[in-house]
Design a protein around this motif. Sequence first.
Motif, mmCIF file in Angstrom:
data_model
loop_
_atom_site.group_PDB
_atom_site.id
_atom_site.type_symbol
_atom_site.label_atom_id
_atom_site.label_comp_id
_atom_site.label_asym_id
_atom_site.label_seq_id
_atom_site.Cartn_x
_atom_site.Cartn_y
_atom_site.Cartn_z
ATOM 1 N N UNK A 292 0.829 -1.208 0.000
ATOM 2 C CA UNK A 292 0.000 0.000 0.000
ATOM 3 C C UNK A 292 0.863 1.258 0.000
ATOM 4 N N UNK A 293 1.925 1.264 0.821
ATOM 5 C CA UNK A 293 2.624 2.503 1.115
ATOM 6 C C UNK A 293 4.039 2.570 0.568
ATOM 7 N N UNK A 294 4.542 1.484 0.001
ATOM 8 C CA UNK A 294 5.897 1.499 -0.576
ATOM 9 C C UNK A 294 5.829 2.060 -1.990
ATOM 10 N N UNK A 295 6.010 3.345 -2.121
ATOM 11 C CA UNK A 295 5.857 3.986 -3.428
ATOM 12 C C UNK A 295 7.194 4.142 -4.142
ATOM 13 N N UNK A 296 7.167 3.858 -5.439
ATOM 14 C CA UNK A 296 8.288 4.096 -6.356
ATOM 15 C C UNK A 296 9.557 3.325 -5.962
ATOM 16 N N UNK A 297 9.378 2.186 -5.335
ATOM 17 C CA UNK A 297 10.548 1.410 -4.915
ATOM 18 C C UNK A 297 11.152 0.654 -6.087
ATOM 19 N N UNK A 298 12.456 0.868 -6.286
ATOM 20 C CA UNK A 298 13.189 0.172 -7.348
ATOM 21 C C UNK A 298 14.400 -0.571 -6.791
ATOM 22 N N UNK A 299 14.554 -0.551 -5.462
ATOM 23 C CA UNK A 299 15.692 -1.207 -4.835
ATOM 24 C C UNK A 299 16.977 -0.405 -4.913
ATOM 25 N N UNK A 300 16.935 0.736 -5.557
ATOM 26 C CA UNK A 300 18.127 1.575 -5.716
ATOM 27 C C UNK A 300 17.882 2.960 -5.109
ATOM 28 N N UNK A 301 17.122 3.777 -5.822
ATOM 29 C CA UNK A 301 16.836 5.113 -5.287
ATOM 30 C C UNK A 301 15.897 5.032 -4.096
ATOM 31 N N UNK A 302 14.948 4.124 -4.159
ATOM 32 C CA UNK A 302 14.016 3.935 -3.052
ATOM 33 C C UNK A 302 14.007 2.458 -2.674
ATOM 34 N N UNK A 303 14.405 2.170 -1.453
ATOM 35 C CA UNK A 303 14.465 0.791 -0.971
ATOM 36 C C UNK A 303 13.831 0.724 0.412
ATOM 37 N N UNK A 304 13.594 -0.494 0.888
ATOM 38 C CA UNK A 304 12.943 -0.633 2.189
ATOM 39 C C UNK A 304 13.187 -2.017 2.767
ATOM 40 N N UNK A 305 12.728 -2.178 3.999
ATOM 41 C CA UNK A 305 12.748 -3.487 4.644
ATOM 42 C C UNK A 305 11.465 -3.657 5.442
ATOM 43 N N UNK A 306 10.920 -4.881 5.401
ATOM 44 C CA UNK A 306 9.700 -5.217 6.142
ATOM 45 C C UNK A 306 9.911 -6.592 6.765
ATOM 46 N N UNK A 307 9.495 -6.723 8.012
ATOM 47 C CA UNK A 307 9.697 -7.986 8.730
ATOM 48 C C UNK A 307 9.044 -9.158 8.011
ATOM 49 N N UNK A 308 7.907 -8.924 7.364
ATOM 50 C CA UNK A 308 7.204 -10.016 6.687
ATOM 51 C C UNK A 308 8.057 -10.633 5.584
ATOM 52 N N UNK A 309 8.876 -9.822 4.940
ATOM 53 C CA UNK A 309 9.750 -10.336 3.891
ATOM 54 C C UNK A 309 10.954 -11.084 4.471
#
Length: 358
Positions: A292-309
């Motif tokens: 829902x909230x991870x916008x424009x993620x490409x793993x480079x400019x925008x990256x993230x981490x989530x416990x579920x993953x």
Amino acid sequence: MKKILVIQNKRIGDVLIASVIAQNMKKIYPDSVIDFLVYDYTVGVIENNPAIDHIIEVNDKELKKLGNLKQLIQTVKNRKYDIIFDPYSKLQSRLICFFSKAPIRIGFQKRGKNPILKFYTHHVPLLEEKSNICGKAIEDRVNMVTSVFNLSEQQIDFEPKIVLTEEEKQYNKLDTYNKPAIMLGVLGSTPQKSMPYEYIVQLVDFITEKYQVNVLFNYAPNQKEDALSIYESCKNKDNIIIDIYEDSIRGFIKLMNTCELLVGNEGGIVHIAKALNKPTFTIFSPYVMKDHWASFEDGKKHASIHLMEEKPELYNENSVENRRKIEADPSFMYKQLTPELIIPKLEQFLSINLKNQT
């Protein structure tokens, strides 16, 4: 000339994301007048947006008083809007829609609910899943527009915008520092969105030891004591700029615009950084739906981490009920999202976006 109202009485990130409604409606009706109804503390994220003509500010606590709500309903009715969008879709905003008598009233269709009153003329269902890199939250709001009005795919604007004045672009509080600055959202907007403090300290220590940067802390004004406690526990205080802090949204926007990137808990500041075209690394709360909230993620400019993953076995089911249980007390789940899990992904992100600062 069409008169259009968007109601988004919610937090900063929600207001910024909802601004795509105005941006796309201006493409359909360039001569329209578009008003935005928001809580007063969120105004800063939509100021100067050329797609928004007027901002109607309301106070959260005051609007809970029935007399004030009635007065606002009458004000909206008197303005005779042609079109109202209600991405908030709660009872308060539904009543404003219903009594406005606007010919076109667009709101989200709540799953499994069939209200007696016809609050909206157009009920738009929430999408089942995202199909665009912008993320489901933005896509749902764009879908409110395209489900009712004609707009070609080539014309659709999925990116919320923050527009700075020329004076704001001259912000210079960091000019005396000789290292690039990065912003750390050390505390979430709520306790449920904040990592354990000892984990935050480990991340700060990792960044300040490995990279030639200065670090700024972002937090809400009422979180200052907690932020200072985190600062006192950090090893490399010389690389932390603790005396520069902005307590307003526009102040933070000006400061963030001078930083290289942002690392922080998911929330409004992440959306602000993205709207300023700054790289972001997001640490999601265990109960938040990343799609829902991870916008424009490409793993480079925008990256993230989530416990579920990282540890899907901790999640018995991905239901609304289960997420609410986690939200009520996320402490155990947050403890599982350790720095050992976060740092490898964070290091990969920083190596791309801080190439010459190691």
